[in-house]
Motif scaffolding. Structure first.
Motif, PDB file in Angstrom:
ATOM      1  N   HIS A 152      57.462  -1.661  25.352  1.00 31.16           N
ATOM      2  CA  HIS A 152      56.083  -1.539  24.889  1.00 31.16           C
ATOM      3  C   HIS A 152      55.977  -2.108  23.484  1.00 31.16           C
ATOM      4  CE1 HIS A 152      56.551   1.608  27.949  1.00 31.16           C
ATOM      5  NE2 HIS A 152      55.265   1.459  28.183  1.00 31.16           N
ATOM      6  N   PRO A 197      55.058   4.902  20.958  1.00 30.08           N
ATOM      7  CA  PRO A 197      54.257   6.106  21.163  1.00 30.08           C
ATOM      8  C   PRO A 197      54.059   6.885  19.871  1.00 30.08           C
ATOM      9  CG  PRO A 197      56.491   6.430  21.967  1.00 30.08           C
ATOM     10  CD  PRO A 197      56.362   4.968  21.650  1.00 30.08           C
ATOM     11  N   TRP A 219      49.119  12.067  23.623  1.00 27.77           N
ATOM     12  CA  TRP A 219      49.710  10.780  23.967  1.00 27.77           C
ATOM     13  C   TRP A 219      50.395  10.926  25.321  1.00 27.77           C
ATOM     14  CZ3 TRP A 219      49.104   6.108  21.773  1.00 27.77           C
ATOM     15  CH2 TRP A 219      49.884   5.063  22.276  1.00 27.77           C
ATOM     16  N   GLU A 263      52.086   8.045  31.544  1.00 28.87           N
ATOM     17  CA  GLU A 263      52.848   6.840  31.238  1.00 28.87           C
ATOM     18  C   GLU A 263      51.917   5.759  30.721  1.00 28.87           C
ATOM     19  OE1 GLU A 263      55.246   5.397  30.016  1.00 28.87           O
ATOM     20  OE2 GLU A 263      56.730   5.877  31.561  1.00 28.87           O
ATOM     21  N   THR A 264      52.504   4.832  29.955  1.00 30.79           N
ATOM     22  CA  THR A 264      51.832   3.615  29.516  1.00 30.79           C
ATOM     23  C   THR A 264      52.492   2.460  30.254  1.00 30.79           C
ATOM     24  OG1 THR A 264      51.441   4.578  27.318  1.00 30.79           O
ATOM     25  CG2 THR A 264      51.243   2.179  27.540  1.00 30.79           C
ATOM     26  N   GLN A 294      47.034   3.115  30.772  1.00 32.72           N
ATOM     27  CA  GLN A 294      47.656   4.341  30.270  1.00 32.72           C
ATOM     28  C   GLN A 294      46.942   5.530  30.892  1.00 32.72           C
ATOM     29  OE1 GLN A 294      47.011   6.025  26.170  1.00 32.72           O
ATOM     30  NE2 GLN A 294      49.171   5.509  25.898  1.00 32.72           N
ATOM     31  N   TYR A 339      44.173  -0.598  28.353  1.00 30.01           N
ATOM     32  CA  TYR A 339      44.515  -0.847  26.958  1.00 30.01           C
ATOM     33  C   TYR A 339      45.014  -2.272  26.764  1.00 30.01           C
ATOM     34  CZ  TYR A 339      49.582  -1.038  27.608  1.00 30.01           C
ATOM     35  OH  TYR A 339      50.843  -1.432  27.977  1.00 30.01           O
ATOM     36  N   ARG A 397      42.032   0.705  23.259  1.00 30.33           N
ATOM     37  CA  ARG A 397      41.810   1.112  24.652  1.00 30.33           C
ATOM     38  C   ARG A 397      40.359   1.514  24.877  1.00 30.33           C
ATOM     39  NH1 ARG A 397      43.896   7.410  25.292  1.00 30.33           N
ATOM     40  NH2 ARG A 397      42.786   8.163  23.457  1.00 30.33           N
ATOM     41  N   TYR A 446      38.681   4.358  27.439  1.00 28.53           N
ATOM     42  CA  TYR A 446      39.264   5.466  28.191  1.00 28.53           C
ATOM     43  C   TYR A 446      38.210   6.422  28.741  1.00 28.53           C
ATOM     44  CZ  TYR A 446      38.397   8.330  24.020  1.00 28.53           C
ATOM     45  OH  TYR A 446      37.789   8.985  22.976  1.00 28.53           O
TER      46      TYR A 446
END
Length: 380
Positions: free
Chosen positions: A130, A134, A141, A168-169, A189, A215, A228, A230
């Motif tokens: 990534h 994070p 998160w 998870e991302t 995400q 994102y 992002r 969301y």
């Protein structure tokens, strides 16, 4: 009994990590493997590459810019490799170097790494890694975790709360901006965050928040950004509602869409600062105020502890919501990350935590809470 049940849950997570773990290849093996791949697959002779704790470091003058992406892609797929970096190298520190003899005959040499360039990650569809790390102390998160929290003040209907998250991302595509070292990625995400009353006979579900987002992130050397769009919705547990059916408790039909942006800069010696904010563009109830800010600091030790394959971690996250009159929500975590306990590339962290502010649990966003706790977290 409920606390014992929750401790057992954390124990199961730890034991599963140990079972899933295989002994990672050592640095000498990785160095030999990498040199052979470069030599025989790409016809590149880079015998001066080095490896430290699973991080492959290539001398900055050893590659053309046009070769960097495919070299990073190839080396990142070697078992045991955590990162691929490009740096200036001089002599001083013990490392593993690429062999001119068989792997068994490796000898330690000494180098020092200065002016390290950004980590280059694999490009293409569904890449690993990534670009934006994070936020370790952010209570919302998306990641996998299980925590026990003791509330200093009365919370909802109990002081002993179990909190779990699943999320998870996932980067769908990553690329470079032209021939530069700047990379970008886009993906999804998503996370689910639930609270359970450990003082109830059946550890009743109190609240669950669902967050899903599209994102995009960018990384240029030590700078990274994460933006992002969301959706978040919040739902109360059935048992909680049944016990409150004759009370004055008012359920909120909480659901909203929003957009936010966070900027991050990584300093030497594992220090990171970040900040950003966002707003809502569709919300229920309509009376919700729009704006929020977020900022924080993290320290991920570049050094292992002498007595264990673990690294210290300290992180603090701060949020201010217009809905709560810009009061500051403080979330702090401290603990260790284990290098040898990994599942799907995620490392296990055991973190003590502290929170003081308006509850991050959606249905109780106007409640002021304070808690201490301990949790097991999987982060990359």
């Amino acid at each position: 009994m409920i606390c014992l049940r929750f401790i057992a849950l954390v124990g199961i997570m730890l034991s599963n990590a140990a079972v899933a773990q295989t002994t990672p290849p050592n640095d000498a093996y990785i160095a030999g493997y990498a040199t052979s791949m470069l030599r025989y697959k790409l016809n590149l002779d880079i015998s001066s590459l080095i490896v430290q704790n699973g991080v492959i470091i290539l001398p900055e003058d050893s590659l053309n810019i046009s070769d960097q992406s495919r070299v990073v892609q190839m080396l990142s797929e070697i078992p045991g490799v955590n990162q691929v970096k490009i740096a200036q190298i001089t002599t001083e520190l013990p490392i593993a170097t690429a062999p001119s003899q068989p792997i068994q005959q490796f000898a330690d040499q000494t180098v020092a790494i200065t002016n390290t360039d950004p980590t280059l990650l694999p490009t293409g569809l569904l890449p690993s890694g990534h670009l934006f790390k994070p936020l370790l102390a952010d209570p919302r998160w998306a990641h996998f975790s299980a925590s026990y929290r003791h509330f200093v003040n009365d919370n909802f209907e109990g002081r002993d709360i179990g909190a779990v998250s699943f999320g998870e991302t996932i980067p769908f595509y990553r690329g470079n901006f032209g021939r530069s070292l700047v990379q970008w990625e886009a993906g999804l995400q998503a996370g689910v965050f639930s609270d359970f009353n450990l003082g109830a006979p059946s550890a009743d579900l109190i609240n669950t928040d669902f967050i899903a987002s599209a994102y995009s992130s960018v990384r240029a050397k030590q700078f990274s950004a994460f933006g992002r769009i969301y959706h978040q919705s919040s739902h109360l547990g059935d048992e909680f509602l049944l016990r409150r059916v004759n009370s004055a408790f008012e359920r909120i039909n909480l659901s909203y869409e929003g957009a936010d942006l966070r900027l991050s800069y990584e300093f030497p010696y594992g220090v990171r600062l970040y900040g950003g904010g966002g707003g809502l563009f569709h919300k229920e109830p309509s009376s919700l105020k729009v704006w929020m800010t977020q900022y924080g600091i993290e320290f991920r030790s570049p050094w292992r502890l002498d007595f264990a394959p673990a690294r210290p971690i300290i992180a603090a996250d701060f949020k201010n919501f217009q809905e709560n009159n810009w009061n500051t929500d403080v979330s702090a975590r401290v603990g260790v990350e284990f290098d040898n306990l990994q599942v799907l590339g995620r490392k296990l962290q055991i973190l003590l935590e502290y929170f003081n502010g308006n509850s991050p649990s959606g249905q109780f966003l106007r409640n002021n809470v304070e808690y201490i706790g301990i949790g097991a977290h999987y982060h990359f």
